[in-house]
Design a protein around this motif. Structure first.
Motif, PDB file in Angstrom:
ATOM      1  N   SER A  88       0.861  -1.188   0.000  1.00 44.90           N
ATOM      2  CA  SER A  88       0.000   0.000   0.000  1.00 44.90           C
ATOM      3  C   SER A  88       0.891   1.230   0.000  1.00 44.90           C
ATOM      4  CB  SER A  88      -0.885   0.008   1.252  1.00 44.90           C
ATOM      5  OG  SER A  88      -1.650   1.203   1.310  1.00 44.90           O
ATOM      6  N   GLU A  89       0.361   2.334  -0.488  1.00 39.94           N
ATOM      7  CA  GLU A  89       1.069   3.609  -0.389  1.00 39.94           C
ATOM      8  C   GLU A  89       0.849   4.185   1.005  1.00 39.94           C
ATOM      9  OE1 GLU A  89       3.118   5.490  -2.320  1.00 39.94           O
ATOM     10  OE2 GLU A  89       3.225   3.716  -3.588  1.00 39.94           O
ATOM     11  N   PHE A  90       1.791   4.991   1.498  1.00 40.42           N
ATOM     12  CA  PHE A  90       1.581   5.672   2.775  1.00 40.42           C
ATOM     13  C   PHE A  90       0.386   6.623   2.633  1.00 40.42           C
ATOM     14  CE2 PHE A  90       2.060   9.380   5.524  1.00 40.42           C
ATOM     15  CZ  PHE A  90       2.098   8.762   6.762  1.00 40.42           C
ATOM     16  N   MET A  91       0.396   7.412   1.566  1.00 41.44           N
ATOM     17  CA  MET A  91      -0.737   8.294   1.294  1.00 41.44           C
ATOM     18  C   MET A  91      -1.619   7.576   0.276  1.00 41.44           C
ATOM     19  SD  MET A  91       0.845  12.112   1.429  1.00 41.44           S
ATOM     20  CE  MET A  91      -0.787  12.787   1.641  1.00 41.44           C
ATOM     21  N   ARG A  92      -2.645   6.921   0.773  1.00 43.17           N
ATOM     22  CA  ARG A  92      -3.408   5.990  -0.052  1.00 43.17           C
ATOM     23  C   ARG A  92      -4.576   6.675  -0.756  1.00 43.17           C
ATOM     24  NH1 ARG A  92      -7.470   2.332   0.528  1.00 43.17           N
ATOM     25  NH2 ARG A  92      -8.014   3.370   2.461  1.00 43.17           N
ATOM     26  N   LYS A  93      -5.547   7.178  -0.001  1.00 40.06           N
ATOM     27  CA  LYS A  93      -6.717   7.820  -0.620  1.00 40.06           C
ATOM     28  C   LYS A  93      -7.084   9.139   0.046  1.00 40.06           C
ATOM     29  CE  LYS A  93      -9.145   4.004  -2.823  1.00 40.06           C
ATOM     30  NZ  LYS A  93     -10.443   3.315  -2.954  1.00 40.06           N
ATOM     31  N   GLY A  94      -7.064   9.176   1.379  1.00 39.02           N
ATOM     32  CA  GLY A  94      -7.392  10.406   2.092  1.00 39.02           C
ATOM     33  C   GLY A  94      -8.815  10.876   1.873  1.00 39.02           C
ATOM     34  N   GLU A  95      -9.727   9.924   1.720  1.00 41.73           N
ATOM     35  CA  GLU A  95     -11.116  10.273   1.424  1.00 41.73           C
ATOM     36  C   GLU A  95     -12.020  10.050   2.634  1.00 41.73           C
ATOM     37  OE1 GLU A  95     -12.204   7.797  -1.846  1.00 41.73           O
ATOM     38  OE2 GLU A  95     -10.918   8.866  -3.283  1.00 41.73           O
ATOM     39  N   VAL A  96     -13.231  10.589   2.527  1.00 45.75           N
ATOM     40  CA  VAL A  96     -14.276  10.294   3.502  1.00 45.75           C
ATOM     41  C   VAL A  96     -15.235   9.303   2.833  1.00 45.75           C
ATOM     42  CG1 VAL A  96     -16.178  11.218   4.872  1.00 45.75           C
ATOM     43  CG2 VAL A  96     -14.103  12.592   4.543  1.00 45.75           C
ATOM     44  N   GLY A  97     -15.484   8.177   3.503  1.00 42.88           N
ATOM     45  CA  GLY A  97     -16.438   7.209   2.975  1.00 42.88           C
ATOM     46  C   GLY A  97     -15.826   6.037   2.235  1.00 42.88           C
ATOM     47  N   ASP A  98     -14.477   5.956   2.199  1.00 39.09           N
ATOM     48  CA  ASP A  98     -13.844   4.801   1.537  1.00 39.09           C
ATOM     49  C   ASP A  98     -14.188   3.490   2.248  1.00 39.09           C
ATOM     50  OD1 ASP A  98     -12.048   3.492  -0.324  1.00 39.09           O
ATOM     51  OD2 ASP A  98     -10.579   3.385   1.290  1.00 39.09           O
ATOM     52  N   TRP A  99     -14.628   3.588   3.498  1.00 46.76           N
ATOM     53  CA  TRP A  99     -14.996   2.381   4.255  1.00 46.76           C
ATOM     54  C   TRP A  99     -16.072   1.570   3.527  1.00 46.76           C
ATOM     55  CZ3 TRP A  99     -20.109   2.050   5.642  1.00 46.76           C
ATOM     56  CH2 TRP A  99     -20.845   3.242   5.697  1.00 46.76           C
ATOM     57  N   LYS A 100     -16.889   2.236   2.698  1.00 50.30           N
ATOM     58  CA  LYS A 100     -17.963   1.529   1.975  1.00 50.30           C
ATOM     59  C   LYS A 100     -17.397   0.488   1.015  1.00 50.30           C
ATOM     60  CE  LYS A 100     -21.061   5.509   2.174  1.00 50.30           C
ATOM     61  NZ  LYS A 100     -21.689   6.590   1.415  1.00 50.30           N
ATOM     62  N   ASN A 101     -16.137   0.671   0.604  1.00 50.12           N
ATOM     63  CA  ASN A 101     -15.490  -0.285  -0.303  1.00 50.12           C
ATOM     64  C   ASN A 101     -14.885  -1.474   0.439  1.00 50.12           C
ATOM     65  OD1 ASN A 101     -15.956   1.411  -2.582  1.00 50.12           O
ATOM     66  ND2 ASN A 101     -14.250   2.704  -1.915  1.00 50.12           N
ATOM     67  N   HIS A 102     -14.945  -1.459   1.775  1.00 52.93           N
ATOM     68  CA  HIS A 102     -14.305  -2.517   2.575  1.00 52.93           C
ATOM     69  C   HIS A 102     -15.276  -3.272   3.477  1.00 52.93           C
ATOM     70  CE1 HIS A 102     -10.864  -0.140   1.283  1.00 52.93           C
ATOM     71  NE2 HIS A 102     -10.097  -1.159   1.594  1.00 52.93           N
ATOM     72  N   PHE A 103     -16.227  -2.557   4.045  1.00 53.16           N
ATOM     73  CA  PHE A 103     -17.175  -3.182   4.975  1.00 53.16           C
ATOM     74  C   PHE A 103     -18.255  -3.941   4.206  1.00 53.16           C
ATOM     75  CE2 PHE A 103     -15.223  -0.377   7.920  1.00 53.16           C
ATOM     76  CZ  PHE A 103     -15.669  -0.650   9.210  1.00 53.16           C
ATOM     77  N   SER A 104     -18.477  -5.187   4.564  1.00 53.80           N
ATOM     78  CA  SER A 104     -19.645  -5.895   4.028  1.00 53.80           C
ATOM     79  C   SER A 104     -20.879  -5.346   4.750  1.00 53.80           C
ATOM     80  CB  SER A 104     -19.529  -7.398   4.274  1.00 53.80           C
ATOM     81  OG  SER A 104     -19.654  -7.669   5.670  1.00 53.80           O
ATOM     82  N   ALA A 105     -22.068  -5.636   4.222  1.00 53.04           N
ATOM     83  CA  ALA A 105     -23.308  -5.162   4.856  1.00 53.04           C
ATOM     84  C   ALA A 105     -23.411  -5.689   6.282  1.00 53.04           C
ATOM     85  CB  ALA A 105     -24.519  -5.605   4.032  1.00 53.04           C
ATOM     86  N   GLN A 106     -23.004  -6.946   6.470  1.00 51.89           N
ATOM     87  CA  GLN A 106     -23.082  -7.541   7.815  1.00 51.89           C
ATOM     88  C   GLN A 106     -22.072  -6.892   8.763  1.00 51.89           C
ATOM     89  OE1 GLN A 106     -22.162 -11.719   8.114  1.00 51.89           O
ATOM     90  NE2 GLN A 106     -22.902 -11.858  10.218  1.00 51.89           N
ATOM     91  N   GLU A 107     -20.849  -6.685   8.282  1.00 53.85           N
ATOM     92  CA  GLU A 107     -19.827  -6.021   9.109  1.00 53.85           C
ATOM     93  C   GLU A 107     -20.291  -4.623   9.520  1.00 53.85           C
ATOM     94  OE1 GLU A 107     -15.816  -8.169   7.237  1.00 53.85           O
ATOM     95  OE2 GLU A 107     -16.531  -6.264   6.429  1.00 53.85           O
TER      96      GLU A 107
END
Length: 293
Positions: free
Chosen positions: A251-270
């Motif tokens: 991964s890069e140290f400075m990866r995305k720096g966004e708000v809401g990127d969690w939606k790309n990682h969390f499943s609906a159940q998580e």
């Protein structure tokens, strides 16, 4: 990769910290702060480097050449962090620097050296929503070969929720500084607010530091501290850290720096489990954390 570099966690007053920090803890605890020092405090991966760069730009009134004098970790040492040999410890750098110093910490408020409060230092605390924080922390732990092995995402998320990651509980961390913000010289800011309206937030930080900057200077600082500008700035993007420590293929140290990127990682159940857990743990301290903007 040398598998020996991965650290294990030990504890200080019940807070899990990398073992190499615990080893030098007495020096950190005894550190003598000066009234002119500024402490930037965050939970890991909550916008620390961004806040540091903004503060350094403000103190140098937007003079880019001055802020490019050295890498972030040299300009604004990380008080509790040490290298494997102890020589490049943040505390070592700070002990030979003259005030005023800008100092970085991830320590929860109860572990901040007492001299900061006795001296009446100004503290800037940035909080970031926990879903984006844990995603960023996971990718950071994948690439930082000095951090504990992160394991698979599902296990990592569980460790975050049960406060087993380095620097401990995100919940206690954000609540600790929030509850003291009116009793101590603490400016409490939010990553999401800074993303939404950087001019407003940079102005707030400058005023807190006692500086009246022109609109032109504020606009310039905002431009110089965008994610894309910092990613291209070798003095702010941690590109000076060797590949033996940062595995940039992970991964890069400075990866995305966004708000809401969690939606790309969390499943609906998580997400459902996390939401329930979050509301239970934060019920006693309603901090206006936003998960989207």
């Amino acid at each position: 990769m040398d598998g020996k570099t991965r650290s294990t966690l030990s504890q200080v007053q019940g807070v899990p910290l990398p073992e190499r920090i615990v080893k030098y803890w007495a020096r950190v605890e005894k550190f003598q702060a000066s009234k002119e020092d500024v402490l930037i405090a965050t939970y890991p991966k909550a916008g620390t480097t961004w806040t540091q760069e903004v503060v350094d730009q403000i103190l140098n009134e937007g003079d880019l050449e001055k802020t490019k004098r050295a890498p972030t970790q040299v300009r604004m040492p990380f008080i509790e962090m040490t290298s494997a040999d102890g020589e490049n410890a943040g505390i070592t750098k700070l002990e030979v620097m003259d005030p005023p110093r800008v100092i970085k910490t991830h320590l929860p408020i109860q572990l901040v050296p007492q001299s900061f409060w006795e001296a009446g230092c100004k503290v800037i605390y940035m909080a970031r929503n926990p879903k984006d924080t844990v995603v960023s922390y996971y990718h950071f732990d994948r690439m930082n070969l000095y951090q504990p092995e992160p394991g698979p995402w599902q296990e990592y998320l569980e460790k975050f929720m049960t406060c087993q990651l380095g620097w401990g509980s995100w919940y206690d961390h954000v609540k600790g500084y929030w509850r003291e913000r009116n009793n101590k010289a603490i400016l409490y800011i939010f990553f999401e607010d800074m993303k939404e309206d950087p001019v407003r937030e940079v102005t707030r930080i400058a005023e807190f530091l006692g500086l009246q900057l022109s609109k032109c200077t504020i606009d310039h600082i905002v431009k110089m501290t965008t994610f894309s500008a910092m990613r291209e700035n070798p003095m702010a993007n941690y590109s000076t850290v060797p590949d033996t420590i940062f595995d940039r293929t992970a991964s890069e140290f400075m990866r995305k720096g966004e708000v809401g990127d969690w939606k790309n990682h969390f499943s609906a159940q998580e997400d459902a489990v996390f939401e329930d857990h979050y509301h239970k743990l934060m019920a006693d301290c309603p901090i206006p954390i936003r998960f989207t903007i």
